[in-house]
Design a protein around this motif. Structure first.
Motif, PDB file in Angstrom:
ATOM      1  N   LEU A 170      -7.583   8.887   1.383  1.00 30.15           N
ATOM      2  CA  LEU A 170      -6.277   8.237   1.463  1.00 30.15           C
ATOM      3  C   LEU A 170      -5.267   9.214   2.041  1.00 30.15           C
ATOM      4  O   LEU A 170      -4.972  10.248   1.437  1.00 30.15           O
TER       5      LEU A 170
ATOM      6  N   TYR B 272       0.789  -1.229   0.000  1.00 26.80           N
ATOM      7  CA  TYR B 272       0.000   0.000   0.000  1.00 26.80           C
ATOM      8  C   TYR B 272       0.827   1.289   0.000  1.00 26.80           C
ATOM      9  O   TYR B 272       0.615   2.140  -0.861  1.00 26.80           O
TER      10      TYR B 272
ATOM     11  N   LEU C 165      -4.285   1.779  -4.126  1.00 28.84           N
ATOM     12  CA  LEU C 165      -5.636   2.045  -3.626  1.00 28.84           C
ATOM     13  C   LEU C 165      -6.284   3.221  -4.343  1.00 28.84           C
ATOM     14  O   LEU C 165      -7.497   3.241  -4.531  1.00 28.84           O
TER      15      LEU C 165
ATOM     16  N   VAL D 175     -12.893   7.444  -3.645  1.00 26.83           N
ATOM     17  CA  VAL D 175     -11.944   8.350  -3.009  1.00 26.83           C
ATOM     18  C   VAL D 175     -12.471   9.778  -3.047  1.00 26.83           C
ATOM     19  O   VAL D 175     -12.915  10.268  -4.087  1.00 26.83           O
TER      20      VAL D 175
END
Length: 201
Positions: A127, A38, A134, A142
């Protein structure tokens, strides 16, 4: 006082009188290490007492220092915070304060990503930190600000930048946050933060 100071204070209390606080920690970069899928960055490793802790960052440090360098330090620079994160992880491994301080292997990346996607399903996600995988996978979910989010995902340098620290301090008691991967293992354990690393070692 930021969450970094909270975590360091808790660690200082745990170590008080043990002699460990004067122990030497070696910080370096391990380009060959497995690291969490990630966060974006390089793997900084801290070595202490035969155990290691990782922190994935774009601000790595190479040095030898004492654990006590963190005690009472303002930790105002991202590089200092990343070093503190790696040290906290190595010391947490040495003291067995938390589990899953090493990343999973690549064959676990798919199942981990699938499970995290399921966890985030139907939620507006912010994020915190550079997470290209991601950002692509959750693109339709998002949002541009933490105020809009149902869920804040935190990884790597999301823990160390001024904006990241401010966001965590503002929202950690107001919104659900999940701290991803081994980089966040030690600090999550010290502060009882929600930590995601189901296949970590």
């Amino acid at each position: 006082m930021s969450f970094w100071q909270d975590a360091v204070e808790r660690l200082e209390k745990i170590l008080a009188g043990s002699g460990c606080e004067d122990g030497i920690v070696t910080l370096g970069v391990n380009y060959d290490a497995d690291h969490c899928q990630y966060p974006k960055g390089v793997c900084m490793e801290a070595q202490f007492g035969g155990r290691s802790g990782q922190f994935v960052t774009n601000e790595p440090t190479r040095a030898k220092t004492r654990i006590s360098f963190m005690f009472g330090a303002p930790l105002t620079a991202p590089q200092q915070r990343a070093a503190a994160g790696a040290i906290i992880n190595a010391v947490s491994a040495f003291l067995c304060l938390t589990r899953r301080l090493q990343p999973c292997t690549k064959e676990c990346h798919g199942p981990c990503l699938e499970a995290l996607s399921h966890e985030a399903a139907g939620k507006r996600v912010y994020l915190l930190g550079p997470m290209p995988l991601l950002a692509r996978l959750l693109a339709e979910q998002v949002v541009d600000s933490p105020e809009e989010a149902d869920l804040i995902l935190v990884a790597g340098d999301g823990l160390t930048t001024d904006a990241g620290v401010a966001c965590i301090d503002t929202y950690r008691d107001r919104k659900r946050m999940i701290f991803l991967g081994p980089s966040a293992a030690g600090i999550s354990g010290l502060l009882n933060l929600e930590h995601w690393c189901p296949y970590g070692r």
